[in-house]
Design a protein around this motif. Structure first.
Motif: not given
Length: 168
Positions: A95-108, A135-139
């Motif tokens: 997996g990876h983390f990203d930021i949705w361009s629509n809404g600026s929401v962080l997600l795995y 992974e969400c907890d770790r970062f």
């Protein structure tokens, strides 16, 4: 969100959304099947309540799992957040983390290729969900340090990984 009555043995494989529903039900997690090929639910992690979404693409036999830790990236923190994303993603195997361009929401995000049958075992379902939460907890702390603690991305990641290594 309503639970569904689905029961599987460990040796059974099932359609991905149905198997995830069985896992959520067994764990007592709130969930809803939002479409024939989608499930949405909530899971309490160590730092926050995470929104989980699973989307099944039968034409590709890919199950995409999204985990959202309810972190929004403001415009003034965007550059530091993207720098942290690059550092965090170097640490990840799945997996990876990203930021949705629509809404600026962080997600795995993780896409799992399930093979020709397109079936998911309970062990696979559990591993996918637990990996997302872990992974969400770790970062999570690293993103908090950058977005609200004004730490540099590298310093935030180092602090978060030291804290995680010290947990028992």
């Amino acid at each position: 969100m309503r639970p569904r009555e689905v029961e599987y043995r460990e040796s059974d494989d099932a359609a991905p959304v149905e198997m995830l529903a069985a896992l959520f039900e067994a764990r007592g997690w709130a969930f809803e099947i939002t479409a024939e090929d989608e499930l949405a639910g909530e899971v309490l992690g160590s730092w926050a309540k995470y929104q989980l979404k699973a989307i099944w693409r039968s034409e590709d036999n890919v199950l995409q799992l999204l985990c959202l830790p309810d972190i929004r990236v403001t415009q003034d923190k965007r550059q530091q957040a993207y720098e942290l994303l690059a550092l965090v993603n170097e640490q990840m195997w799945l997996g990876h983390f990203d930021i949705w361009s629509n809404g600026s929401v962080l997600l795995y995000r993780h896409g799992a290729l399930l093979g020709d049958e397109g079936l998911l075992s309970i062990d696979q379902a559990q591993a996918l969900v637990e990996t997302a939460i872990d992974e969400c907890d770790r970062f999570y702390p690293a993103f908090q340090f950058v977005l609200w603690g004004d730490k540099s991305p590298r310093s935030a990641l180092e602090s978060a990984l030291v804290d995680a290594a010290g947990e028992a």
